[in-house]
Design a protein around this motif. Structure first.
Motif, mmCIF file in Angstrom:
data_model
loop_
_atom_site.group_PDB
_atom_site.id
_atom_site.type_symbol
_atom_site.label_atom_id
_atom_site.label_comp_id
_atom_site.label_asym_id
_atom_site.label_seq_id
_atom_site.Cartn_x
_atom_site.Cartn_y
_atom_site.Cartn_z
ATOM 1 N N ILE A 196 46.809 65.946 54.723
ATOM 2 C CA ILE A 196 47.090 67.269 55.275
ATOM 3 C C ILE A 196 45.795 67.888 55.809
ATOM 4 C CG2 ILE A 196 47.868 69.610 54.698
ATOM 5 C CD1 ILE A 196 49.769 68.372 52.699
ATOM 6 N N THR A 197 45.862 68.425 57.024
ATOM 7 C CA THR A 197 44.721 69.138 57.599
ATOM 8 C C THR A 197 44.698 70.535 56.987
ATOM 9 O OG1 THR A 197 45.086 67.939 59.643
ATOM 10 C CG2 THR A 197 43.663 69.890 59.773
ATOM 11 N N ILE A 198 43.524 70.994 56.570
ATOM 12 C CA ILE A 198 43.464 72.288 55.884
ATOM 13 C C ILE A 198 42.455 73.207 56.558
ATOM 14 C CG2 ILE A 198 43.018 73.462 53.684
ATOM 15 C CD1 ILE A 198 43.754 70.818 52.275
ATOM 16 N N MET A 217 43.472 68.236 65.698
ATOM 17 C CA MET A 217 44.737 68.816 65.237
ATOM 18 C C MET A 217 44.875 70.277 65.665
ATOM 19 S SD MET A 217 47.546 68.505 63.764
ATOM 20 C CE MET A 217 47.831 67.185 62.605
ATOM 21 N N ILE A 218 43.735 71.015 65.557
ATOM 22 C CA ILE A 218 43.716 72.405 66.017
ATOM 23 C C ILE A 218 42.513 72.590 66.941
ATOM 24 C CG2 ILE A 218 43.454 74.825 65.321
ATOM 25 C CD1 ILE A 218 44.644 73.974 62.603
ATOM 26 N N ARG A 258 42.353 65.994 62.783
ATOM 27 C CA ARG A 258 43.382 65.663 61.798
ATOM 28 C C ARG A 258 42.757 65.242 60.466
ATOM 29 N NH1 ARG A 258 48.805 64.158 62.641
ATOM 30 N NH2 ARG A 258 48.467 64.427 64.866
ATOM 31 N N GLY A 259 43.276 65.758 59.378
ATOM 32 C CA GLY A 259 42.835 65.333 58.051
ATOM 33 C C GLY A 259 41.576 66.027 57.557
ATOM 34 N N LEU A 315 47.805 73.096 56.648
ATOM 35 C CA LEU A 315 47.859 74.238 55.734
ATOM 36 C C LEU A 315 46.846 75.267 56.213
ATOM 37 C CD1 LEU A 315 47.680 73.246 51.955
ATOM 38 C CD2 LEU A 315 49.404 74.695 53.054
ATOM 39 N N VAL A 316 47.277 76.520 56.326
ATOM 40 C CA VAL A 316 46.360 77.597 56.698
ATOM 41 C C VAL A 316 46.312 78.579 55.532
ATOM 42 C CG1 VAL A 316 45.902 79.474 58.326
ATOM 43 C CG2 VAL A 316 46.856 77.303 59.149
#
Lengths: 247, 298
Positions: B181-183, B1-2, B26-27, B152-153
Motif C-alpha cells: 500500500i502506498t502511504i 502513484m501520486i 507506488r509502494g 492510504l492518506v
C-alpha cells in the motif's frame, strides 16, 4: 535545586467511583525549577494537574501550592499561579492590547503597573507594531508566546503549562522554551506537560506517570542513567509501554 | 502513484499552497512534515478529491483527481485529522458501514486489518464515541483500509498521541507498506521523518525541500556543532552574542550551533572559559532533518 518548595504533594489521590485516576503521588517542586510532568494518554496527568491548580478536590492525601492548601484555599491558589491550557485561551476577536488588559484586569493588576508590564511584554515579544491587531490574524506561534506572557501578567510564582507547544513550528517551539528558561531564571516554578520528548530533556527534573502512579521522577540525566538509555524518549517508552490503561 | 504538479491554493488573502510539486511512487511511505497552518491538510484534501486547487494538477494512479474523481474515491483510504466516524454506532457497525459503502464485506478484506482489529475486537460492541483516543485512531485506520485501497492518506494520525502509541502506529504503517500500500502521511513530529522513505518539508504553503531523509540532510551547507554543559540557558545567551555564530538553538540535551565558517574550537573554548563557562563540551556534528528544516525556515 535548592529553592523553596512551591508545589508539594504527599500521597495525593483522586478516585472516581471504583477507578483510581491518581494513586498516591508524592511531589516536591522548587522555586525556579522547570518540572516536566510526563505520562501516556490516560495516565492521570490532567487529573493530577487539576487538583494542583485548585479545580478538583482530591479524594485523599495532601497538597500545598504556593503555600496554600488545595482543600481549603483553592481560590488563593488560583490567584497565585499562572495557567496555560492545551486549548488556546485568549480572545481571537480582541486585539493584542485588549487581551492583555482583559487578563490584567481579571487578575487585579493595578492600572499603572499593568501599563508598565504591558509595555515590557510587548517589547520582549516584538509585538509593538501589532498591539492593535486582532489575534485571529496573527500566526499561531505568536499567539502561543502571547498566551504564555499573558498567563504571567500577574507575576505568579508558579506557572502551569499543559502541552503549550502542540502544533507550533520548530523555531517558535524553541523561542517558547526560551521564555520558559527566562521565567525559571527569575525564580518562577514551571510545571509543564508535553508529548515532545526532546522537550523533556530541557527540564531540570521530569516525572513519568503510568496508570495513575508516579513511576519515575528525577533529572533527565539520572533517568537515562537508571534505564541505561540515551534519550528521554527511550526512558518514556520503557516505562509507559507496560501501561494497562488507556484514556 | 501520486503526482502533485505545481499546485496553488488561496483562501481569501491567505496563500495556503504556493506552487507545490511532489511525486510519490507506488509502494512508498511519504511523509509531509510541517507545523499547523503549513498547508498539509489542504494538500491532502485535494488529493482525496474533497477540495479543488486554484491552479496545477494532481494525478492519482494515472487518473486526474478532478475529472476522474470516482477512480480516486474507490481506491483511496482517507483518515482525516479529526475523528470522523459515527460516534453513536458501535465499533463493528462503523466497520461494516464503511465496508458496505465500498460494496465489499469485512470478511473479504479481513486479513488486511486483522492485526489492528484484533486489538479492538474486545470492544466490538462499544460505541465509537466511548473509545479512548488510541482506540479511535485504530478504528479509523481499519475503516480507511477495509476496501483494500491502493493508497492510504493519513492526516496527522499521531498528533496529541503519546510516545508509546505513536511508535505502535508507525509499526502498523510499516506492515501496511510491506503489503504494497502506498502511504501519504502528515505529521508535526520531526522524529517521525526518519521512519519515512521520503519526506517533504512544508512551511507557510511552500515546499522547502523533498527527498529521502539522508538526501535532504546532505544539502546542509554550513558547519554545525553541538555544545553540552550543565546550565544551557546562560550558555545560549552568551553564544548568541558571539559574531562568528549564525544561530544557536536548544536541541534536547545540547545546543546546536551553526557558524558562518569552520570554528576555531580551542579559541571558542577559551573565550567561553573567560566568561565563566568551564564545563562546555563542543564538537562538530552531522545535521539531522530538524537542523535542515530550521535552517531553511530562517
Amino acid at each position: 535545586m535548592t529553592g523553596a518548595i512551591t508545589i508539594h504533594a504527599k500521597a495525593l489521590t483522586k478516585r472516581f467511583g471504583a477507578f483510581t485516576a491518581v494513586d498516591a503521588i508524592d511531589l516536591d517542586v522548587h522555586a525556579g525549577e522547570i518540572f516536566g510532568f510526563l505520562g501516556a494518554n490516560g495516565a492521570g496527568k490532567t487529573t493530577a494537574m487539576k487538583m494542583l491548580i485548585g479545580l478538583l478536590m482530591p479524594t485523599a492525601g495532601e497538597a500545598r501550592v504556593a503555600g496554600y492548601d488545595v482543600y481549603t484555599q483553592s481560590e488563593a491558589i488560583k490567584r497565585s499561579i499562572g495557567y496555560m491550557g492545551q486549548r488556546f485561551s485568549l480572545y481571537n476577536d480582541l486585539t493584542v492590547l485588549e487581551n492583555i488588559q482583559f487578563y490584567g484586569g481579571v487578575y487585579g493588576v493595578p492600572p499603572a503597573e499593568l501599563k508598565r508590564r504591558t509595555d515590557s511584554l510587548v517589547h520582549d515579544l516584538g509585538l509593538k507594531e501589532h498591539v492593535n491587531t486582532r489575534l485571529q490574524s496573527l500566526p499561531l506561534g505568536w499567539k502561543q508566546k502571547l498566551a504564555f506572557s499573558v498567563a504571567m501578567i500577574h507575576e505568579p510564582k508558579i506557572i502551569f503549562l499543559d502541552e503549550p507547544t502542540g502544533g507550533v513550528d520548530l523555531i517558535t517551539r524553541r523561542q517558547f522554551w526560551e521564555l520558559i528558561y527566562a521565567a525559571s531564571a527569575k525564580g518562577v516554578t514551571v510545571f509543564v506537560t508535553t508529548h515532545y520528548m526532546d522537550e523533556a530533556e530541557y527540564c531540570h527534573r521530569a516525572s513519568i506517570m503510568v496508570d495513575g502512579v508516579m513511576a519515575a521522577c528525577d533529572t533527565p540525566a539520572a533517568l537515562k542513567e537508571q534505564f541505561k538509555v540515551k534519550t528521554m524518549d527511550e526512558v518514556f517508552y520503557q516505562l509507559a509501554r507496560s501501561a494497562q490503561r488507556a484514556e | 502513484m501520486i503526482t502533485v504538479d505545481h499546485i496553488s491554493k488561496r483562501y481569501g488573502p491567505v496563500e495556503a499552497l504556493k506552487d507545490v510539486s511532489i511525486s510519490v511512487p507506488r509502494g512508498e511511505l511519504f511523509g509531509l512534515i510541517g507545523p499547523d497552518g503549513a498547508g498539509k491538510t489542504t494538500l491532502f484534501r485535494m488529493v482525496v478529491t474533497l477540495l479543488l486547487a486554484d491552479s496545477g494538477t494532481i494525478t492519482f494512479d494515472g487518473h486526474d483527481v478532478v475529472s476522474d474523481y470516482r477512480h480516486v474515491r474507490r481506491n483511496v483510504g482517507y483518515m482525516p485529522g479529526t475523528f470522523s466516524l459515527y460516534q453513536d454506532l458501535s465499533v463493528r457497525e462503523n466497520l461494516e458501514f464503511f465496508a458496505s459503502v465500498f460494496q465489499t464485506t469485512v470478511k473479504k478484506n479481513y486479513d488486511l486489518i486483522a492485526d489492528i482489529y484484533g486489538m479492538l475486537e474486545p470492544f466490538a460492541d462499544r460505541r465509537a464515541g466511548a473509545l479512548s483516543g488510541g482506540m479511535k485512531q485504530k478504528l479509523a485506520l481499519c475503516c480507511a483500509l477495509i476496501h483494500k485501497p491502493l493508497v492510504l492518506v493519513l492526516d496527522e494520525p499521531t498528533t496529541g498521541v503519546d510516545a508509546v502509541s505513536r511508535r505502535e502506529f508507525w509499526e502498523m504503517l510499516k506492515k501496511l507498506k510491506a503489503q504494497g500500500i502506498t502511504i501519504l502521511v502528515s505529521t508535526p513530529y520531526m522524529d517521525e521523518a526518519a521512519l519515512c522513505d521520503r519526506i517533504g518539508l512544508l512551511q507557510d504553503g511552500k515546499l522547502l525541500r523533498s527527498g529521502s531523509p539522508q538526501d535532504i540532510t546532505a544539502n546542509f551547507d554550513r558547519p554545525l556543532y553541538a555544545a553540552i554543559c550543565k546550565e544551557p540557558y546562560p550558555l545560549l545567551l552568551a553564544l548568541r552574542k558571539l559574531p562568528e555564530l549564525d544561530s544557536v538553538f536548544p536541541f534536547g540535551t545540547a545546543l546546536h550551533i551553526t557558524a558562518k565558517e569552520q570554528l576555531d574550537l580551542p579559541a571558542l573554548h577559551k573565550e567561553l572559559a573567560r566568561q565563566g563557562f568551564s564545563d562546555v563540551e563542543l564538537q562538530p556534528i552531522e545535521p539531522g532533518v530538524e537542523d535542515l528544516f530550521m535552517h531553511l525556515m530562517q
